[in-house]
Scaffold this motif. Structure first.
Motif, PDB file in Angstrom:
ATOM      1  N   ALA A  46       0.311   9.584  -3.785  1.00 38.33           N
ATOM      2  CA  ALA A  46      -0.851   8.689  -3.890  1.00 38.33           C
ATOM      3  C   ALA A  46      -1.814   9.177  -4.975  1.00 38.33           C
ATOM      4  O   ALA A  46      -2.501   8.378  -5.616  1.00 38.33           O
ATOM      5  CB  ALA A  46      -1.565   8.612  -2.544  1.00 38.33           C
ATOM      6  N   HIS A  47      -1.861  10.510  -5.177  1.00 36.76           N
ATOM      7  CA  HIS A  47      -2.805  11.083  -6.147  1.00 36.76           C
ATOM      8  C   HIS A  47      -2.124  11.441  -7.463  1.00 36.76           C
ATOM      9  O   HIS A  47      -2.758  12.051  -8.312  1.00 36.76           O
ATOM     10  CB  HIS A  47      -3.401  12.385  -5.590  1.00 36.76           C
ATOM     11  CG  HIS A  47      -4.200  12.211  -4.335  1.00 36.76           C
ATOM     12  ND1 HIS A  47      -4.845  13.254  -3.711  1.00 36.76           N
ATOM     13  CD2 HIS A  47      -4.482  11.120  -3.593  1.00 36.76           C
ATOM     14  CE1 HIS A  47      -5.465  12.824  -2.632  1.00 36.76           C
ATOM     15  NE2 HIS A  47      -5.257  11.533  -2.527  1.00 36.76           N
ATOM     16  N   SER A 104       0.140   5.082  -4.561  1.00 38.23           N
ATOM     17  CA  SER A 104      -0.947   4.197  -4.125  1.00 38.23           C
ATOM     18  C   SER A 104      -1.665   3.593  -5.323  1.00 38.23           C
ATOM     19  O   SER A 104      -1.943   4.285  -6.302  1.00 38.23           O
ATOM     20  CB  SER A 104      -1.983   4.984  -3.311  1.00 38.23           C
ATOM     21  OG  SER A 104      -3.097   4.155  -3.020  1.00 38.23           O
ATOM     22  N   ASP A 126       4.528  12.150  -1.051  1.00 38.12           N
ATOM     23  CA  ASP A 126       3.324  11.322  -1.074  1.00 38.12           C
ATOM     24  C   ASP A 126       2.631  11.595  -2.406  1.00 38.12           C
ATOM     25  O   ASP A 126       1.999  12.634  -2.597  1.00 38.12           O
ATOM     26  CB  ASP A 126       2.416  11.682   0.110  1.00 38.12           C
ATOM     27  CG  ASP A 126       1.150  10.831   0.165  1.00 38.12           C
ATOM     28  OD1 ASP A 126       0.739  10.308  -0.891  1.00 38.12           O
ATOM     29  OD2 ASP A 126       0.569  10.704   1.258  1.00 38.12           O
ATOM     30  N   THR A 150      -4.679  16.008   3.870  1.00 36.25           N
ATOM     31  CA  THR A 150      -4.275  14.698   3.358  1.00 36.25           C
ATOM     32  C   THR A 150      -5.083  13.628   4.066  1.00 36.25           C
ATOM     33  O   THR A 150      -5.892  13.919   4.957  1.00 36.25           O
ATOM     34  CB  THR A 150      -2.764  14.472   3.562  1.00 36.25           C
ATOM     35  OG1 THR A 150      -2.392  13.248   2.918  1.00 36.25           O
ATOM     36  CG2 THR A 150      -2.373  14.397   5.034  1.00 36.25           C
ATOM     37  N   PHE A 151      -4.851  12.389   3.654  1.00 42.80           N
ATOM     38  CA  PHE A 151      -5.471  11.248   4.306  1.00 42.80           C
ATOM     39  C   PHE A 151      -4.655  10.900   5.563  1.00 42.80           C
ATOM     40  O   PHE A 151      -3.457  11.173   5.626  1.00 42.80           O
ATOM     41  CB  PHE A 151      -5.486  10.074   3.327  1.00 42.80           C
ATOM     42  CG  PHE A 151      -6.214   8.864   3.825  1.00 42.80           C
ATOM     43  CD1 PHE A 151      -7.527   8.957   4.248  1.00 42.80           C
ATOM     44  CD2 PHE A 151      -5.594   7.633   3.862  1.00 42.80           C
ATOM     45  CE1 PHE A 151      -8.207   7.841   4.713  1.00 42.80           C
ATOM     46  CE2 PHE A 151      -6.262   6.512   4.316  1.00 42.80           C
ATOM     47  CZ  PHE A 151      -7.571   6.624   4.737  1.00 42.80           C
ATOM     48  N   TYR A 176     -10.331  15.935   1.814  1.00 48.16           N
ATOM     49  CA  TYR A 176     -10.644  15.143   2.992  1.00 48.16           C
ATOM     50  C   TYR A 176     -11.128  16.123   4.041  1.00 48.16           C
ATOM     51  O   TYR A 176     -10.992  17.325   3.882  1.00 48.16           O
ATOM     52  CB  TYR A 176      -9.383  14.438   3.527  1.00 48.16           C
ATOM     53  CG  TYR A 176      -8.863  13.356   2.625  1.00 48.16           C
ATOM     54  CD1 TYR A 176      -9.449  12.095   2.629  1.00 48.16           C
ATOM     55  CD2 TYR A 176      -7.799  13.590   1.776  1.00 48.16           C
ATOM     56  CE1 TYR A 176      -8.956  11.087   1.804  1.00 48.16           C
ATOM     57  CE2 TYR A 176      -7.316  12.586   0.949  1.00 48.16           C
ATOM     58  CZ  TYR A 176      -7.902  11.341   0.951  1.00 48.16           C
ATOM     59  OH  TYR A 176      -7.428  10.355   0.126  1.00 48.16           O
ATOM     60  N   SER A 223       0.860  -1.189   0.000  1.00 49.97           N
ATOM     61  CA  SER A 223       0.000   0.000   0.000  1.00 49.97           C
ATOM     62  C   SER A 223       0.893   1.234   0.000  1.00 49.97           C
ATOM     63  O   SER A 223       2.106   1.139   0.232  1.00 49.97           O
ATOM     64  CB  SER A 223      -0.888   0.033   1.252  1.00 49.97           C
ATOM     65  OG  SER A 223      -0.081   0.205   2.407  1.00 49.97           O
ATOM     66  N   CYS A 224       0.276   2.389  -0.208  1.00 44.84           N
ATOM     67  CA  CYS A 224       1.027   3.644  -0.098  1.00 44.84           C
ATOM     68  C   CYS A 224       1.372   3.910   1.359  1.00 44.84           C
ATOM     69  O   CYS A 224       2.414   4.488   1.664  1.00 44.84           O
ATOM     70  CB  CYS A 224       0.207   4.782  -0.681  1.00 44.84           C
ATOM     71  SG  CYS A 224       1.048   6.354  -0.693  1.00 44.84           S
ATOM     72  N   THR A 225       0.488   3.472   2.259  1.00 39.63           N
ATOM     73  CA  THR A 225       0.762   3.627   3.685  1.00 39.63           C
ATOM     74  C   THR A 225       2.072   2.913   4.026  1.00 39.63           C
ATOM     75  O   THR A 225       2.950   3.468   4.697  1.00 39.63           O
ATOM     76  CB  THR A 225      -0.394   3.028   4.522  1.00 39.63           C
ATOM     77  OG1 THR A 225      -1.619   3.589   4.050  1.00 39.63           O
ATOM     78  CG2 THR A 225      -0.233   3.309   5.988  1.00 39.63           C
ATOM     79  N   THR A 267      -0.838   9.533   5.796  1.00 45.71           N
ATOM     80  CA  THR A 267       0.392  10.327   5.687  1.00 45.71           C
ATOM     81  C   THR A 267       0.943  10.617   7.085  1.00 45.71           C
ATOM     82  O   THR A 267       2.130  10.397   7.354  1.00 45.71           O
ATOM     83  CB  THR A 267       0.106  11.661   4.953  1.00 45.71           C
ATOM     84  OG1 THR A 267      -0.706  11.393   3.809  1.00 45.71           O
ATOM     85  CG2 THR A 267       1.375  12.362   4.539  1.00 45.71           C
ATOM     86  N   LYS A 296      -7.732   4.821  -7.040  1.00 47.27           N
ATOM     87  CA  LYS A 296      -6.615   5.610  -7.559  1.00 47.27           C
ATOM     88  C   LYS A 296      -6.514   5.519  -9.095  1.00 47.27           C
ATOM     89  O   LYS A 296      -7.176   4.687  -9.723  1.00 47.27           O
ATOM     90  CB  LYS A 296      -5.304   5.142  -6.905  1.00 47.27           C
ATOM     91  CG  LYS A 296      -5.306   5.357  -5.394  1.00 47.27           C
ATOM     92  CD  LYS A 296      -5.412   6.845  -5.038  1.00 47.27           C
ATOM     93  CE  LYS A 296      -5.153   7.130  -3.575  1.00 47.27           C
ATOM     94  NZ  LYS A 296      -6.299   6.982  -2.693  1.00 47.27           N
TER      95      LYS A 296
HETATM   96  C1  LIG Z   1      -2.785  11.358   0.070  1.00 39.62           C
HETATM   97  C2  LIG Z   1      -2.835   9.913   0.426  1.00 39.62           C
HETATM   98  N1  LIG Z   1      -1.757   9.342   0.981  1.00 39.62           N
HETATM   99  C3  LIG Z   1      -1.742   8.035   1.301  1.00 39.62           C
HETATM  100  C4  LIG Z   1      -2.836   7.244   1.092  1.00 39.62           C
HETATM  101  C5  LIG Z   1      -2.795   5.805   1.502  1.00 39.62           C
HETATM  102  O1  LIG Z   1      -2.835   4.956   0.391  1.00 39.62           O
HETATM  103  P1  LIG Z   1      -3.081   3.396   0.567  1.00 39.62           P
HETATM  104  O2  LIG Z   1      -4.536   3.179   0.727  1.00 39.62           O
HETATM  105  O3  LIG Z   1      -2.532   2.801  -0.714  1.00 39.62           O
HETATM  106  O4  LIG Z   1      -2.294   2.961   1.743  1.00 39.62           O
HETATM  107  C6  LIG Z   1      -3.979   7.779   0.515  1.00 39.62           C
HETATM  108  C7  LIG Z   1      -5.160   6.925   0.281  1.00 39.62           C
HETATM  109  O5  LIG Z   1      -6.238   7.298   0.021  1.00 39.62           O
HETATM  110  C8  LIG Z   1      -3.979   9.147   0.171  1.00 39.62           C
HETATM  111  O6  LIG Z   1      -5.060   9.732  -0.380  1.00 39.62           O
END
Ligand SMILES: Cc1ncc(COP(=O)(O)O)c(C=O)c1O
Length: 399
Positions: A170-171, A192, A168, A96-97, A339, A70-72, A100, A197
């Motif tokens: 992800a977007h 991500s 980051d 952000t989500f 968000y 995952s991006c996390t 991050t 995505k």
């Molecule tokens: C800005 C941002 N960073 C990180 C993430 C985490 O991504 P992932 O769900 O692949 O872990 C997201 C997911 O929506 C995101 O919008």
């Protein structure tokens, strides 16, 4: 029944079936490759992941790409591999989500929020220096909605103060800043492949870097801390013992996910072109409504067109954002909220002592933003339904 009566007030819905927000466009090639993977007997991390990593590195112009779950995970590993840990501070954005900031917290470090620019929604680089303390070790910008951050300024500040930069993205898979593809610019960049995505492998992520030592470190930490030779177990070059050299994580990307990724990446430009068409249709249809729309970069950068957000002008409408959202969903159109700023959430307020009032731009965006369906999967009829819904709902709340 008057067609302008909102469904929420008993009127006829714009659509008969619910339009799911963020459903990805999955083609026959992805399906065939996943089936091939299932039949091959090699469904874990293996040859398809290696192929996807090579394709992705080439696409963004980075030396190395490491597939992760995952991006996390990508953010967490990148921070650790770059030496961020207990007692450190990392400057980032509240817009952000949660992933991050949580990735920073899980290293033992503390996120330090800096307000965003209202137009790009990105961390305002002019505010970074005033947030730097002797504990600051890194900057973690987020390319929000697909709008590339001003990496030239951010990296200049980082270099001046001896900080590392982790992006980051992800977007922002397709983003380009100042002629450089996002993913090829800083020490590490996290992507991500979550379902909504621009490139979807259901769950999944990628880290790109130009530093071979960091890449090796990331590979080891992504797989239990097993020595880098462990990855050779996935080749046909014969049996090898591995050695555990650190307490790593289980963050690897599987071949089933990569099977999707290979074909999603091959079609990324087509999907992007479709979203560009949808963006233009929405922009044209909403031009006279009491809502603010996002602006694309004017400096030649490439926006990755990840989110299509609208910002209702609440002062001209007799409804709150949440009432507008309820009315839209009642018409059978699914939306997203990207968000509520992290500075609005109780955990960060209590844990970090932040207050919503310290981030006025993030609060403004957070109180208004609504993301409309924007996947390349949308048909022209779906797009027309979204437009009819937004026109119907905003007109009926107009004073
Ligand atoms: C800005 C941002 N960073 C990180 C993430 C985490 O991504 P992932 O769900 O692949 O872990 C997201 C997911 O929506 C995101 O919008």
């Amino acid at each position: 029944m008057n067609p302008s009566t909102l469904a929420i007030n008993g009127g006829t819905k714009v659509r008969d079936d619910f339009l799911v927000y963020g459903a990805p466009l999955i083609g026959e090639d992805e399906i065939a490759e996943v089936v091939d993977c299932l039949r091959s007997g090699w469904v874990g991390t293996g040859p398809k992941t290696q192929r996807f990593q090579s394709m992705f590195a080439e696409y963004v112009g980075a030396e190395h790409a490491i597939g992760v779950s995952s991006c996390t995970a990508a953010l967490h590993l990148s921070l650790l591999a770059l030496g961020i840990g207990a007692g450190d501070e990392v400057i980032t954005t509240p817009m952000t989500f949660a992933a991050t900031a949580n990735a920073i917290i899980h290293t033992g470090a503390t996120p330090v929020f800096v307000d965003v620019d209202k137009t790009s929604q990105n961390l305002d680089s002019a505010l970074i220096e005033s947030a730097i303390t002797p504990k600051t070790k890194a900057v973690l910008p987020v390319h929000f909605a697909g709008h590339p951050c001003d990496m030239t300024s951010i990296n200049a500040i980082a270099a001046q103060h001896g900080l590392v930069t982790i992006e980051d993205a992800a977007h922002c898979i397709e983003g380009v800043h100042d002629g450089q593809h996002v993913g090829s610019i800083s020490e590490a960049t996290a992507f991500s492949f979550y379902v909504t995505k621009n490139l979807a492998t259901v769950e999944g992520g990628m880290i790109t870097t130009n530093n071979g030592d960091i890449a090796d470190e990331l590979r080891v930490r992504a797989l239990h801390g097993m020595s880098k030779d462990a990855w050779a177990r996935y080749s046909q070059s014969g049996f090898k013992h591995y050695d555990v050299v650190s307490a790593g994580f289980k963050y690897n990307l599987t071949d089933i996910q990569s099977a999707m990724g290979i074909h999603q990446l091959a079609r990324i430009d087509d999907m992007s072109a479709r979203r560009k068409q949808i963006w233009e249709r929405y922009h044209e249809a909403f031009a006279d409504l009491p809502i603010d729309l996002l602006a694309l970069p004017t400096n030649g950068d490439t926006h990755a067109l990840h989110l299509y957000q609208i910002f209702p002008r609440l002062e001209e409408l007799s409804a709150t954002r949440d009432e507008i959202v309820e009315a839209i969903q009642a018409e059978n159109v699914g939306i997203g909220i990207h968000y509520r700023a992290l500075s609005e959430h109780s955990f960060y307020q209590e844990e970090l002592g932040v207050s919503s009032a310290d981030y006025p731009n993030a609060k403004w965006l957070s109180d208004r933003t609504i993301s409309l369906p924007f996947s390349a999967r949308l048909s022209d009829d779906d797009v027309a339904d979204v437009i009819s819904t937004i026109v119907k709902v905003t007109r009926s709340f107009q004073a």
